[in-house]
Write a protein that holds these residues in place. Structure first.
Motif, PDB file in Angstrom:
ATOM      1  N   ASP A  97      31.611  94.735   2.236  1.00 58.95           N
ATOM      2  CA  ASP A  97      30.400  95.150   2.936  1.00 58.95           C
ATOM      3  C   ASP A  97      30.888  95.983   4.120  1.00 58.95           C
ATOM      4  N   PRO A  98      30.877  97.317   3.992  1.00 57.48           N
ATOM      5  CA  PRO A  98      31.521  98.157   5.011  1.00 57.48           C
ATOM      6  C   PRO A  98      30.923  98.011   6.407  1.00 57.48           C
ATOM      7  N   LEU A  99      29.602  97.829   6.479  1.00 59.74           N
ATOM      8  CA  LEU A  99      28.959  97.740   7.786  1.00 59.74           C
ATOM      9  C   LEU A  99      27.805  96.742   7.715  1.00 59.74           C
ATOM     10  N   ASP A 100      28.139  95.496   7.846  1.00 58.65           N
ATOM     11  CA  ASP A 100      27.154  94.414   7.827  1.00 58.65           C
ATOM     12  C   ASP A 100      26.246  94.507   9.054  1.00 58.65           C
ATOM     13  N   GLY A 101      24.921  94.451   8.820  1.00 64.55           N
ATOM     14  CA  GLY A 101      23.971  94.504   9.932  1.00 64.55           C
ATOM     15  C   GLY A 101      23.859  95.873  10.563  1.00 64.55           C
ATOM     16  N   SER A 102      24.044  96.941   9.777  1.00 66.10           N
ATOM     17  CA  SER A 102      24.081  98.292  10.354  1.00 66.10           C
ATOM     18  C   SER A 102      22.775  98.693  11.031  1.00 66.10           C
ATOM     19  N   SER A 103      21.650  98.080  10.651  1.00 68.26           N
ATOM     20  CA  SER A 103      20.389  98.394  11.333  1.00 68.26           C
ATOM     21  C   SER A 103      20.440  98.005  12.806  1.00 68.26           C
ATOM     22  N   ASN A 104      21.389  97.132  13.183  1.00 65.28           N
ATOM     23  CA  ASN A 104      21.541  96.757  14.586  1.00 65.28           C
ATOM     24  C   ASN A 104      22.080  97.885  15.453  1.00 65.28           C
ATOM     25  N   LEU A 105      22.609  98.942  14.831  1.00 67.47           N
ATOM     26  CA  LEU A 105      23.108 100.067  15.628  1.00 67.47           C
ATOM     27  C   LEU A 105      21.993 100.704  16.448  1.00 67.47           C
ATOM     28  N   THR A 106      20.781 100.705  15.913  1.00 64.56           N
ATOM     29  CA  THR A 106      19.653 101.305  16.627  1.00 64.56           C
ATOM     30  C   THR A 106      19.404 100.611  17.957  1.00 64.56           C
ATOM     31  N   SER A 107      19.573  99.280  17.982  1.00 68.13           N
ATOM     32  CA  SER A 107      19.332  98.506  19.199  1.00 68.13           C
ATOM     33  C   SER A 107      20.623  98.140  19.925  1.00 68.13           C
ATOM     34  N   ASN A 108      21.755  98.702  19.462  1.00 73.92           N
ATOM     35  CA  ASN A 108      23.061  98.472  20.084  1.00 73.92           C
ATOM     36  C   ASN A 108      23.437  96.991  20.082  1.00 73.92           C
ATOM     37  N   ASN A 109      23.187  96.328  18.952  1.00 72.66           N
ATOM     38  CA  ASN A 109      23.615  94.945  18.782  1.00 72.66           C
ATOM     39  C   ASN A 109      24.792  94.878  17.820  1.00 72.66           C
ATOM     40  N   GLY A 110      25.362  93.687  17.668  1.00 68.76           N
ATOM     41  CA  GLY A 110      26.584  93.519  16.913  1.00 68.76           C
ATOM     42  C   GLY A 110      26.467  93.859  15.431  1.00 68.76           C
ATOM     43  N   VAL A 111      27.535  94.401  14.872  1.00 70.60           N
ATOM     44  CA  VAL A 111      27.655  94.673  13.444  1.00 70.60           C
ATOM     45  C   VAL A 111      29.041  94.209  13.005  1.00 70.60           C
ATOM     46  N   GLY A 178      21.228  79.457  13.471  1.00 67.70           N
ATOM     47  CA  GLY A 178      20.575  80.746  13.252  1.00 67.70           C
ATOM     48  C   GLY A 178      20.030  80.795  11.844  1.00 67.70           C
ATOM     49  N   PHE A 179      18.719  80.977  11.723  1.00 64.78           N
ATOM     50  CA  PHE A 179      18.057  80.976  10.425  1.00 64.78           C
ATOM     51  C   PHE A 179      17.345  82.301  10.200  1.00 64.78           C
ATOM     52  N   GLY A 180      17.563  82.908   9.016  1.00 71.44           N
ATOM     53  CA  GLY A 180      16.958  84.189   8.699  1.00 71.44           C
ATOM     54  C   GLY A 180      15.754  84.064   7.791  1.00 71.44           C
ATOM     55  N   GLY A 181      15.001  85.150   7.703  1.00 65.64           N
ATOM     56  CA  GLY A 181      13.842  85.208   6.823  1.00 65.64           C
ATOM     57  C   GLY A 181      12.556  84.813   7.525  1.00 65.64           C
ATOM     58  N   PRO A 182      11.396  85.293   7.025  1.00 64.31           N
ATOM     59  CA  PRO A 182      10.105  84.941   7.624  1.00 64.31           C
ATOM     60  C   PRO A 182       9.810  83.452   7.464  1.00 64.31           C
ATOM     61  N   VAL A 183       9.488  82.782   8.555  1.00 63.81           N
ATOM     62  CA  VAL A 183       9.241  81.336   8.524  1.00 63.81           C
ATOM     63  C   VAL A 183       8.161  80.943   7.522  1.00 63.81           C
ATOM     64  N   PRO A 184       7.038  81.691   7.407  1.00 63.23           N
ATOM     65  CA  PRO A 184       6.011  81.287   6.439  1.00 63.23           C
ATOM     66  C   PRO A 184       6.490  81.289   4.988  1.00 63.23           C
ATOM     67  N   GLU A 185       7.619  81.975   4.712  1.00 67.67           N
ATOM     68  CA  GLU A 185       8.127  82.032   3.346  1.00 67.67           C
ATOM     69  C   GLU A 185       9.210  81.002   3.069  1.00 67.67           C
ATOM     70  N   TRP A 186       9.572  80.212   4.069  1.00 70.11           N
ATOM     71  CA  TRP A 186      10.521  79.132   3.847  1.00 70.11           C
ATOM     72  C   TRP A 186       9.881  78.028   3.010  1.00 70.11           C
ATOM     73  N   TYR A 205      20.421  83.907  16.877  1.00 72.04           N
ATOM     74  CA  TYR A 205      20.248  84.713  15.672  1.00 72.04           C
ATOM     75  C   TYR A 205      20.124  86.176  16.073  1.00 72.04           C
ATOM     76  N   GLY A 206      21.049  87.017  15.547  1.00 74.11           N
ATOM     77  CA  GLY A 206      21.063  88.413  15.944  1.00 74.11           C
ATOM     78  C   GLY A 206      20.812  89.395  14.827  1.00 74.11           C
ATOM     79  N   GLY A 207      20.686  88.909  13.591  1.00 71.49           N
ATOM     80  CA  GLY A 207      20.357  89.808  12.487  1.00 71.49           C
ATOM     81  C   GLY A 207      21.545  90.470  11.812  1.00 71.49           C
ATOM     82  N   ALA A 208      22.763  90.112  12.195  1.00 69.75           N
ATOM     83  CA  ALA A 208      23.969  90.552  11.492  1.00 69.75           C
ATOM     84  C   ALA A 208      24.722  89.303  11.070  1.00 69.75           C
ATOM     85  N   LEU A 209      24.962  89.152   9.778  1.00 69.25           N
ATOM     86  CA  LEU A 209      25.584  87.936   9.257  1.00 69.25           C
ATOM     87  C   LEU A 209      26.881  87.607   9.977  1.00 69.25           C
TER      88      LEU A 209
END
Length: 309
Positions: A97-111, A178-186, A205-209
């Motif tokens: 996985d070359p860049l796990d959590g790459s969507s975090n780059l937009t908000s400058n969070n960890g990848v 840290g738990f992922g996914g929408p709570v109503p769908e658990w 929970y930061g959104g990057a595994l």
């Protein structure tokens, strides 16, 4: 596809086999970090999992395929960003996985970057892993490297590796979750477990595994991305994310779980197969397994052997 040698064909022990892979990965880190500034736009294309790719995803994938695929010990390079593996000769199979959590780059969070090192053709079970690595691009860049010998944490600076923690061991009880996914769908069972856990552990929970699991390894606790009503197969990719992360956590003394048994026991049917993922410390994981009705891992059996009866 390359033909990875069996364990009897390998000329060196597992630790020395992993060494050129982690050194090559570390050498690529400065260029990957630079791409965070120069390759932030979306490409307008989707990867095989249906996710839109950033230019940084593509850049990191091409860089790692070029460098890791050139190693004599590597016969196959497979990536979350590619539909099919690349045959690079004879040797081990890498699932990256070359860049796990790459969507975090937009908000400058960890990848991060994740590499699974398999002694088998892909797709493969987690029991075929010789080692696993993740790199976390945080305020500093660190790497967790796991083999059968255990887990070591490194500081990665200017392409060099310096040991931070010789033997990483997760504590039994833990402090964070840290738990992922929408709570109503658990599921109802997982919501019940989450309510119990949040009374005594702190949410992280930061959104990057890689970043979320690194907190669990650092402080103890539990990470989960469960099955969802709209995604019963789970979200995380077995070959590229779940197997390597489960291997690292189990080698550090923790547990992994896919809703039935250890993630490392999950049958591999497709390269981009998904799975639920639960990893963490012994105590919160025992509670989770009991709540969800799964089977606990035999702590006296090594990760390369099947612990399930």
């Amino acid at each position: 596809m390359g033909n990875p040698g069996s364990r009897s064909d390998l000329d060196a022990d597992e630790t020395s086999i992993v060494t050129p892979i982690i050194e090559t990965l570390a050498d690529a880190v400065p260029k990957i970090r630079t791409a965070f500034e120069t390759h932030r736009a979306y490409e307008g294309e989707e990867n095989p999992s249906g996710e839109e790719m950033l230019a940084a995803d593509v850049y990191a994938d091409e860089l790692l395929e070029s460098r890791l695929g050139d190693l004599d010990c590597v016969g196959t390079y497979a990536s979350e960003e590619r539909a099919d593996p690349v045959d690079t000769g004879e040797g081990l199979s890498l699932a990256v996985d070359p860049l796990d959590g790459s969507s975090n780059l937009t908000s400058n969070n960890g990848v991060g970057t994740i590499v699974g090192i398999y002694d088998a053709e892909l797709p493969a079970t987690g029991r075929d892993l010789l080692g696993a690595i993740y790199v976390l691009y945080g305020p500093t860049t660190t790497a967790m490297v796991a083999t059968e010998a255990g887990v070591t944490e490194y500081l990665v600076s200017d392409g060099d590796l310096d040991v931070l923690t010789e033997e990483v061991e997760i504590n039994d009880e833990g402090a964070v979750y840290g738990f992922g996914g929408p709570v109503p769908e658990w599921s109802r069972e997982f919501r019940r477990y989450a309510m119990s856990i949040q009374r005594r552990l702190k949410r992280r929970y930061g959104g990057a595994l890689v970043g979320d699991v690194n907190q669990v390894l650092s402080y103890g606790g539990v990470f989960a991305y469960p099955e969802l009503e709209t995604r019963p197969e789970g979200k995380l990719r077995l070959q590229f994310e779940a197997n390597p992360i489960a291997f690292i956590v189990e080698q550090a003394g923790g547990e992994s779980f896919d809703g039935d048994s250890s993630v490392l026991e999950t049958e591999a049917e497709r390269l981009h197969q998904r799975t639920p993922l639960f990893v963490g410390s012994e105590e919160p994981m025992a509670q989770l397994i009991e709540t969800l009705g799964g089977r606990a891992r035999d702590p006296h059996v090594t990760t390369r052997d099947s612990p399930w009866e």
